[in-house]
Design an enzyme around this catalytic site. Structure first.
Site, mmCIF file in Angstrom:
data_model
loop_
_atom_site.group_PDB
_atom_site.id
_atom_site.type_symbol
_atom_site.label_atom_id
_atom_site.label_comp_id
_atom_site.label_asym_id
_atom_site.label_seq_id
_atom_site.Cartn_x
_atom_site.Cartn_y
_atom_site.Cartn_z
ATOM 1 N N LYS A 1 -4.679 -6.682 3.402
ATOM 2 C CA LYS A 1 -4.642 -5.582 2.428
ATOM 3 C C LYS A 1 -6.032 -5.281 1.887
ATOM 4 C CE LYS A 1 -2.803 -2.585 -0.464
ATOM 5 N NZ LYS A 1 -3.780 -2.356 -1.528
ATOM 6 N N HIS B 1 -7.786 -3.309 4.518
ATOM 7 C CA HIS B 1 -7.174 -1.973 4.468
ATOM 8 C C HIS B 1 -7.863 -1.145 3.385
ATOM 9 C CE1 HIS B 1 -4.481 0.725 2.241
ATOM 10 N NE2 HIS B 1 -3.830 0.964 3.368
ATOM 11 N N ASN B 2 -8.061 -1.727 2.212
ATOM 12 C CA ASN B 2 -8.701 -1.007 1.114
ATOM 13 C C ASN B 2 -10.164 -0.717 1.410
ATOM 14 O OD1 ASN B 2 -6.214 -1.386 -0.062
ATOM 15 N ND2 ASN B 2 -7.015 -2.159 -1.995
ATOM 16 N N SER C 1 0.836 -1.206 0.000
ATOM 17 C CA SER C 1 0.000 0.000 0.000
ATOM 18 C C SER C 1 0.863 1.246 0.000
ATOM 19 C CB SER C 1 -0.918 0.015 1.223
ATOM 20 O OG SER C 1 -1.697 1.202 1.226
ATOM 21 N N GLU D 1 -10.228 2.176 3.534
ATOM 22 C CA GLU D 1 -9.905 3.305 2.647
ATOM 23 C C GLU D 1 -11.152 3.791 1.912
ATOM 24 O OE1 GLU D 1 -7.669 3.366 -1.595
ATOM 25 O OE2 GLU D 1 -6.474 2.560 0.061
#
Length: 501
Positions: free
Chosen positions: A200, A203-204, A146, A207
């Site tokens: 990940k 995480h996105n 990232s 986001e």
């Protein structure tokens, strides 16, 4: 057919040491990560099916300080250029391209060598590839990366998961290449299997929620408060000095200062000329799907995904606005809100902060649920630490999220950590005011609204779910539990209701 021009010769530094690591896939992210690794003092071999990409990488390596990068156009030469145990990093498009690249390189790999996929891959694909690699004696990592192009070049947040030995083989390289904070490099071994890709993905998802909430804050400031782009830029720049300090708030301030060079006549802001349709690549959808499968409430993230879907219906939205206006719906705000700009800015700041806490809480709960299901033993405090630098969601309050999970690794929800609980209570008045005023004005704030509903639902010790369960028992004999005695019960609701009539 003209043969490709020869690549620039490798530097003396590259020839002095045989690389331990190679990288295949030289689009911008791949080039930048390769140059980052080389700049940290680790010679690296690079490969791409397109020779021009190899040439441009070598040219950049020469221009950016004579970095120790060796270029290859043949997969065999590329693999055999590496010292054993070899590590090959893949930065190609997720899906079939990964499998095709593995098929091209694996015949030249030996037992004990490792493949590291640095793309945004579906975690189950990684688990399949781990199994396939193990059958050939190979190690495998699925590594979330990232930070975008800038992060790849200057220090990303790295989330590797899979075979621990594969991580240990290049731990020193990854720790140097990763973003650096006062708590150390922004990389850790996440866990076995597809843990790295799953982390990940979440995480996105966070986001997505973060970006939606920031967009809603901008909309309310602009449409309710009448703030100009210059004023909004100043607001976000000021917010970035306090509790909302983050990469996304920082770049939002920058965006509102950029003028449209293509329209010299108006000199307007470029952001105003951008079509209001948001793209996506799938990780947000995967996050919401996983939340549903694991029965984890993630309404802020889901609302952000729905917001992107609805933004894509531009023509339908324009037509709907016209039809409803003809039926009497005002074209602008439904109600004018009279409020001092400074008061509005402060209340929106508090609403944004409280909503962001909910978004992160939902993401963390999803990670914990998956960790329990898969036996990954994810360390939520450590994940918060590696997100503090390099990545898109890096933010000041991640340090406090880390502290919350350090205090209590079994924390049920960030909302009930004492420090966050205190802040949520302090900000709820402003939060409710912003959502209520948005509703009155007819401004859509799905992220803030769903965050507030999440907060109110989670803190409620008595929900109307008793009625829903009664309905389920009536039409489907699904039974129910009672609050005054143990056991499972079923009632002939329709029969008793008719008797009572």
């Amino acid at each position: 057919m003209t043969s490709p021009a020869p690549a620039p010769p490798a530097s003396a530094a590259a020839q002095a040491l045989q690389p331990r690591i190679g990288l295949a896939g030289l689009a911008t992210m791949g080039q930048n990560l390769a140059l980052n690794i080389a700049e940290k003092g680790f010679p690296i071999s690079v490969y791409n099916r397109t020779a021009a990409k190899v040439d441009s990488t070598l040219s950049r390596a020469a221009a950016e300080g004579g970095l120790p990068v060796l270029g290859h156009r043949d997969p065999r030469d590329f693999v055999l250029s590496l010292a054993r145990p070899r590590t090959v990093v893949l930065l190609v498009q997720a899906g079939r391209a990964v499998d095709a690249t593995i098929d091209a390189l694996s015949p030249y790999l030996d037992a004990g060598d490792a493949i590291v996929d640095g793309g945004n891959e579906w975690y189950q694909n990684t688990e399949r590839r781990i199994h396939d690699a193990a059958s050939r004696g190979l190690l495998y990592l699925g590594m979330g990366v990232s930070g975008g192009e800038e992060g790849a070049r200057n220090g990303p947040s790295l989330m590797p998961g899979g075979h621990l030995q594969a991580y240990d083989n290049i731990k020193d390289i990854l720790q140097k290449a990763a973003a650096q904070t006062e708590d150390g490099p922004c990389v850790t071994f996440v866990g076995p299997g597809g843990a790295g890709n799953f982390v990940k993905m979440v995480h996105n998802g966070i986001e997505y929620g973060d970006m939606q909430l920031i967009a809603e804050a901008y909309d309310v400031l602009h449409r309710v408060g009448g703030l100009s782009n210059a004023e909004i830029a100043d607001v976000f720049a000021e917010w970035n000095k306090g509790e909302l300090e983050s990469f996304l708030v920082e770049i939002t301030a920058d965006i509102f200062t950029v003028l449209d060079d293509a329209d010299n006549s108006s000199g307007g802001a470029l952001v105003d000329k951008i079509l209001d349709k948001t793209g996506m690549k799938g990780t947000g959808k995967w996050t919401v799907q996983q939340a549903a499968e694991l029965a984890v409430a993630a309404p802020t993230i889901a609302a952000s995904l729905d917001g992107r879907y609805l933004s894509g219906l531009k023509d339908e939205r324009v037509a709907a606005a016209s039809v409803l206006e003809e039926e009497g719906m005002p074209a602008g705000l439904l109600e004018k809100i009279n409020v001092d700009k400074k008061v509005l800015v402060d209340r929106v700041r508090q609403a944004l902060y409280a909503s962001k806490v909910c978004s992160y809480a939902q993401g963390m709960n999803l990670l914990r649920a998956k960790s329990v299901e898969k036996g990954w033993n994810l360390n939520l405090a450590d994940l918060s630490r590696i997100w503090k630098g390099g990545c898109i969601i890096r933010a000041r309050f991640l340090d406090r999220i880390k502290q919350a999970y350090d205090r209590n690794p079994e924390l049920a929800n960030l909302i009930v950590d004492r420090e966050f609980a205190r802040e949520m209570v302090q900000r709820q008045g402003a939060w409710r005011w912003v959502v209520a005023r948005a509703v009155e004005a007819g401004i859509s704030t799905p992220g803030m609204s769903s965050s507030l509903s999440y907060f109110d639902t989670y803190r409620c010790n008595r929900l109307p779910a008793n009625l829903i369960q009664a309905q389920r028992d009536l039409f489907g004999a699904h039974t129910y539990e009672r609050i005054d005695r143990p056991g499972s019960f079923h009632t002939e609701w329709t029969k008793l209701a008719r008797q009572n009539k």
